[in-house]
Write a protein that holds these residues in place. Sequence first.
Motif, short mmCIF file in Angstrom:
data_model
loop_
_atom_site.label_atom_id
_atom_site.label_comp_id
_atom_site.label_asym_id
_atom_site.label_seq_id
_atom_site.Cartn_x
_atom_site.Cartn_y
_atom_site.Cartn_z
N ARG A 1 2.14 1.52 -3.57
CA ARG A 1 1.02 1.86 -4.44
C ARG A 1 0.66 3.35 -4.31
O ARG A 1 0.38 4.03 -5.29
CB ARG A 1 -0.18 0.99 -4.11
N THR A 2 0.67 3.84 -3.08
CA THR A 2 0.35 5.25 -2.85
C THR A 2 1.37 6.16 -3.51
O THR A 2 1.02 7.18 -4.13
CB THR A 2 0.31 5.53 -1.34
N LYS A 3 2.65 5.79 -3.41
CA LYS A 3 3.68 6.62 -4.05
C LYS A 3 3.56 6.61 -5.56
O LYS A 3 3.73 7.64 -6.23
CB LYS A 3 5.07 6.14 -3.63
N TRP B 1 0.66 8.75 -6.48
CA TRP B 1 1.04 10.16 -6.33
C TRP B 1 1.87 10.64 -7.52
O TRP B 1 1.66 11.75 -8.05
CB TRP B 1 1.83 10.33 -5.03
N TYR C 1 0.82 -1.21 0.00
CA TYR C 1 0.00 0.00 0.00
C TYR C 1 0.86 1.27 0.00
O TYR C 1 0.50 2.28 -0.60
CB TYR C 1 -0.95 -0.01 1.20
#
Length: 899
Positions: free
Chosen positions: A694-696, A699, A691
């Motif tokens: 995935r978030t990076k 972004w 996660y």
Amino acid sequence: MAFLAQLGASTDELVDAIVGIPESDQETRDIFREAVLRLLRNHTYLRTNQFEVEDRLKGLEERFRVVGRDALADAFRKRLEALEPHHNKFTPDVFHFLLELADQPAQKTDLTALDALIEPEEIPPPKLTWKDIAREDGWVQERDIWLFNRHAPDSSDDEEVADLRTVASVESLTSASSVDDRAPRTALDSAFKPQGEELLRQVREALSWRDASTKNGGEQPEKVTISTLQLLREVLFMLSGLPTTFFDTDCSPSPLYQLQGISTEASTALFNSFAECGRKLAPLRAFSKRKAQSPLLQVFESSLQKALTSLDGKLARIQGRYVAIKEDVVVSLVGILTEVQPILKPLYALSDIIRQLQEERNTHGFRYLELLYDAAGMAQLQAHRDTYHLLGGLFLDCFQVYLKPIRLWMEEGRLLPGDRTFFVSESSTKLPLPHIWKGQFNLLRSPEGHLHAPRFLKPAIHRIFTAGKSIVVLKNMKRHAAASKYRATDEPKMDFATVCPDHLEFAPFSELFSAAFDAWIQSKHHTAAATLQELLYNSYGLLQSLDMLEEVYLMSDGSKSDALASAVFRHLDNFSSSWKDRFTLTEIAQEAFSASIDNYRIFAEIDPRTVVHSAIAGRSSVRVNLPAIRLGCRLNWPVQIVVTEESIQGYQTIFTFLLQVRRAIHVLKHPVKNFHPRGSLAAMGPMGQYYMLRTKLLWFCDAILTYLTTLVLAPNTAKLRANLGDAGDVDDMIKAHANFVNRIIHEACHGVKLQPIRDCMLDIFDLAIKVADAQKVEMARLEKEEHEITRLSVISSPYTSPVKAKAKCAAATPKPKRRNDEDDDSDKENHGLEWKIKQSAKVNEGKPHHVLLKEYHGDFERHLRFVAGGLRGVARASKEQAAVKWDLLAEMLEVGIKD
């Protein structure tokens, strides 16, 4: 469709011009418009356009005058005027038929053929003369009838002889021609008393100096002493271009003559001074006698002849002071030399120009215009007023002929056949309508790359070229007549009095000419430019076409772009090859944009160069298959003049990059079935890593998409609209649109300098696909292990009977669904897709999932640092306008870099 658009626009203009209904009454206008359209569509034949025939007749007359056949043009105009009272409804058809039969009338027409149309005059009968009467009546044989009989007693034979003489004289008075023919002349008839012997003697005495006598047996000629008046006469003849005795054909003085009363050195000096004046004028007189074929050189020769005629008149007036003497005059050679020097000085400048033309090789027909232009400016700087006026007036008079092809090009969009002095050439092949502006006409250049045009016209060449091309485009639109409402009634004059007025005497000649010529060009350039721009905006929907391009290629409408991208990505994720069919892809695109764009205006193609046959490889990277998708928009051909094929390729580049960004976001946001295994919270460690990574990645993709939409596309699109509104002509519009495409390509990191950075961005997009596929594989593995553990625990339990254990195992094992044609896309992905994902991800066996995530995280950090650092370095080292945007993007990405 182009024909219908032209018919509709022409119908609107026809209704407005004839009916004159205000725009507020739209319903009535529509009724008239539909009625006119119905009549035009059902009209099975067309009449000859009388206005077009009239324009062609005027153009033919002008062409006769341009090629120098003024007599033919006058005869042509005279017969048109004579036919005007007999004009009827069939006259345009007859003229059109004759124009179609014409074959090079300017070259092949012979004016002498018109003599055959003149009715022969009746030859009057010969007049009755005394000679005829004498011949018929035989007066010569009966000469006695003319005798005067004397009956006086003192008459004699001598008197009869005298009477015969009287008869002859009388007969000569009554019929002189008959005497000449019939009677022989006597010596007495031819006798006359000589007169003028004294005058002849005086003339011979006055011209005795012409015969240079010799002495000492002719070994050395003896110098003849001449008077000042004699030398003055010969000098004025020599300056007038006449043969003289004192000077030879090269204007060299003869050594046989010596001016009386002065020393030999002084006499030689005077002879040489006048000879130098003649030698400077000799090239001018020799050049004026040439017979040039080019109209541009013919007018130059004519202007030189006028200047020499003016000089001859001034010299003749000087001679008149010494021939018809009305008051006491002093004959002074020095005074005459001083008097003629200011008169000859402007001609010396012309002679220098002629000499320079003769020394240069392979000169163009307009070369003398450049020399006249430079010489006039130099004479003005040196305060030589007479020379400046002569050269300036001569330049502008000759420039009038050079203006004729320019005027024809700017007003009619036509070129004179065989004209080698004009700087515009036409391609021998007929190009498609969208390519007329760019390829049908070209500027002539020399092998060295220099423009084939006078230097002083180079600042205005672009506008001249653009105005002519605008007329050509208007003709192909069938809207050439619409330009007449913008055309000025009278063009500015280009004579010396208008260009160089007395109150602007101290202004530079180059500035005066540039200002006058700019006003002349503007009177014609604005006409075509304003008409063509109005048609592009109002009749052919240029702004609407740009909106369509922005919506399709630049994804200005996010919902429609998501509909297109989601459909394509769904085919890729399902390993379906149907998206490679251009018909299927066209249907997807038309369905996505159906709310705002007509279906027939959108189509799709597949570029086979970037398509891979492996569905797994095509799904695993944004570098393959996605660049093969080519969307197209059908534009009106006048709009394609502004939106060129090169610009469409730039749009396609931005579209592909936006599609790649959306592909990475789609993969990361695609729902993954999360499985929570049994055990402690420590087993959830890899999920936290996933996660976070995935978030990076999300972004980064959102940062790139935000940069493109808010900092690149939106401001440049607004700037494009402003630049198009400020454009002066179509070339400015093309340049504004090309600059817009170039800016968005460079600011979107697709320039040559940023290729490594762009490749690193694509690596991050591919990394997003790898992370998503690895997570799917890991979730499928954990789910399978959990099912196996559950099954084994049920079987090994001592409290469960074998029958119940078998039933529980069957219930714990997931049952695959039956495959049929009605399964939706989610069923296809959930059954039998895990092993394909595993193959496409190419996960190294033996590496735990958390190790792979850690490696992927390290790759992301490394790529991110490279992209941010590279953008920062290129922005600081570059002087391009896009460097500011690159620096902003680097600053946005540096937020996600760990210290």
